[in-house]
Design a protein around this motif. Structure first.
Motif, PDB file in Angstrom:
ATOM      1  N   HIS A  90       0.821  -1.216   0.000  1.00 43.22           N
ATOM      2  CA  HIS A  90       0.000   0.000   0.000  1.00 43.22           C
ATOM      3  C   HIS A  90       0.859   1.272   0.000  1.00 43.22           C
ATOM      4  N   PHE A 104      -5.177  -7.870 -10.458  1.00 41.88           N
ATOM      5  CA  PHE A 104      -5.931  -6.946  -9.622  1.00 41.88           C
ATOM      6  C   PHE A 104      -5.613  -7.085  -8.135  1.00 41.88           C
ATOM      7  N   PRO A 105      -5.429  -8.289  -7.588  1.00 44.28           N
ATOM      8  CA  PRO A 105      -4.982  -8.371  -6.199  1.00 44.28           C
ATOM      9  C   PRO A 105      -3.623  -7.711  -5.958  1.00 44.28           C
ATOM     10  N   LEU A 138      -4.169  -3.986  -5.797  1.00 42.49           N
ATOM     11  CA  LEU A 138      -4.776  -3.643  -4.509  1.00 42.49           C
ATOM     12  C   LEU A 138      -3.724  -3.586  -3.405  1.00 42.49           C
ATOM     13  N   GLU A 139      -2.789  -4.525  -3.444  1.00 38.78           N
ATOM     14  CA  GLU A 139      -1.748  -4.562  -2.412  1.00 38.78           C
ATOM     15  C   GLU A 139      -0.717  -3.449  -2.587  1.00 38.78           C
ATOM     16  N   PHE A 151     -13.111  -6.035  -7.334  1.00 34.29           N
ATOM     17  CA  PHE A 151     -11.937  -5.795  -6.498  1.00 34.29           C
ATOM     18  C   PHE A 151     -11.950  -4.415  -5.830  1.00 34.29           C
ATOM     19  N   PHE A 195     -12.790  -1.106  -7.120  1.00 38.05           N
ATOM     20  CA  PHE A 195     -12.357   0.094  -7.830  1.00 38.05           C
ATOM     21  C   PHE A 195     -13.571   0.833  -8.396  1.00 38.05           C
ATOM     22  N   LYS A 244      -9.112   3.233  -6.366  1.00 37.65           N
ATOM     23  CA  LYS A 244      -9.392   2.285  -5.279  1.00 37.65           C
ATOM     24  C   LYS A 244     -10.307   2.927  -4.253  1.00 37.65           C
TER      25      LYS A 244
END
Length: 316
Positions: free
Chosen positions: A212, A233-234, A237-238, A285, A287, A314
Motif C-alpha cells: 500500500h 488486480f490483487p 490492490l496490495e 476488487f 475500484f 481504489k
C-alpha cells in the motif's frame, strides 16, 4: 509485434542444417511455405534436438495449410518444456489445445529481452505507439503523486511522461534487458524484475518494499501479455494506498469476441480483453471507474490495433 524469442537461438549447431534453414527462410519470405517446411524437415534430420527449428517448422506447416503443424509445436515443447517459443499459444490458435489463461513467463521474458535494443524505435517511430502519452494525459489531473509504481515499465516510456508529476517512481518488468534500458534513462528511483502472473510473495513487487505504498499504479500495454487478470488486480490492490489511482490499457476484444472467458488470444499471440470483463473485475476488487477512452494503440501489419484506456480509483 516483437519477434519470437527463437530469433536469438536460430542456429542448430550444424552448418549444413543452418544453410538449409536459411534457404527455407528465403522460400517462406517468398510465400512458398510448403517448400520451406520441406527444407526445415531436412535440417531437422541433421539436428533433431533443435527446438527453434521445430518451432519454425510448425509455423511453416501452419501457413502452408498442412495438418501437421501441431506435431512440430509439440516436439518444440518436448525439447523446451519452459516454452520459451510460445508453442502452446500456437497450439491454441490452431485449435489443438485450449487457450491458456496466460502465456509462459519465460516466453514473455525472452520476447522482450530480444526486443529491448530496438523497442523504442520500432514501437514509437514505426508502429505509431502512443499509449504512454495518452494514459499520462488521463492521469495528470489527479496528480501530483507521491509514489508511482509503473508495472511492465519496459524501457521507461510511461515513466518519462509521468516523472515530473511524481515524487518517487518505481518500475517493474519481467525482462531484465528492458530494465537495463530503463535504468540508462535515469528516470526511476527503483527498478526491479517482477512477474504479474504470480501471487504477491513471489511477484517481485514487494520484498523489502511496503504494501500500500503507491498512490498511482500504471500498466501501459501490459495486460495483453496476460489472459486472465485474476492475479493482476490483487497485486494492484496490495500496491495502492486507499483512494489510489490505477491507470492501464488493454487491447479491445469487442463484446462479442470476448464473451465467455472475457479475453481472447489473437494471431499476434497477444490477448485482447472485453470491456465487460474488465469492468466486472474493477467492481469486484473495489475500484471505481473514473474514465474509459477508446483509442488506437498502435499499428500492426499496416492495420490499427484498437484498445481501451481505463482510469480507476481504489475505494478508500
Amino acid at each position: 509485434m516483437p519477434p519470437s524469442p527463437f530469433s536469438s537461438q536460430f542456429s542448430s549447431g550444424d552448418a549444413t542444417a543452418d544453410r538449409r534453414a536459411d534457404y527455407a527462410r528465403m522460400l517462406a519470405e517468398g510465400g512458398d511455405f510448403a517448400a520451406a517446411a520441406e527444407l526445415i524437415e531436412q535440417a531437422l534430420e541433421l539436428a533433431p534436438d533443435w527446438a527453434a527449428g521445430w518451432f519454425r517448422l510448425g509455423e511453416y506447416r501452419d501457413k502452408a495449410g498442412l495438418g501437421t503443424a501441431a506435431d512440430a509445436y509439440r516436439q518444440t515443447l518436448a525439447l523446451r518444456p519452459d516454452d520459451v517459443f510460445g508453442a502452446r499459444l500456437k497450439l491454441a490458435l490452431i485449435g489443438a489445445e485450449q487457450t491458456p489463461d496466460r502465456p509462459p513467463s519465460r516466453y514473455v521474458e525472452g520476447l522482450f529481452d530480444d526486443y529491448a535494443d530496438r523497442f523504442d524505435t520500432a514501437l514509437v517511430e514505426k508502429l505509431g505507439y502512443s499509449v504512454p502519452g495518452k494514459l499520462a494525459a488521463l492521469v495528470m489531473p489527479h496528480g501530483p503523486f507521491s509514489n508511482t509504481v509503473d508495472l511492465g515499465c519496459g524501457t521507461g516510456l510511461f515513466g518519462a511522461e509521468i516523472r515530473t508529476r511524481t515524487a518517487r517512481l518505481e518500475g517493474f518488468d519481467l525482462s531484465t534487458n528492458m530494465l537495463a534500458k530503463a535504468q540508462a534513462k535515469g528516470l526511476y528511483d527503483h527498478l526491479g524484475q517482477s512477474d504479474l502472473s504470480l501471487a504477491s510473495d513471489d511477484s517481485g513487487l514487494f520484498g523489502d518494499l511496503s504494501f500500500h505504498r503507491a498512490d498511482l499504479v500504471s500498466a501501459a500495454d501490459v495486460l495483453m501479455y496476460l489472459g486472465s487478470l485474476e492475479t493482476v488486480f490483487p497485486l494492484v490492490l496490495e500496491l495502492l494506498a486507499p483512494a489510489g489511482v490505477f491507470a492501464f490499457s488493454a487491447e479491445d476484444a469487442g463484446e462479442d469476441e470476448g464473451r465467455g472467458a472475457g479475453f481472447v488470444l489473437r494471431d499476434s499471440l497477444r490477448y485482447a480483453h472485453s470491456q465487460a470483463y474488465i469492468r466486472a473485475l474493477l467492481s469486484r476488487f473495489g475500484f471505481d471507474l473514473l474514465c474509459v477512452e477508446n483509442t488506437v494503440i498502435r499499428m500492426d501489419a499496416g492495420k490499427p490495433v484498437h484498445g481501451v484506456l481505463f482510469l480507476s480509483k481504489k475505494r478508500g
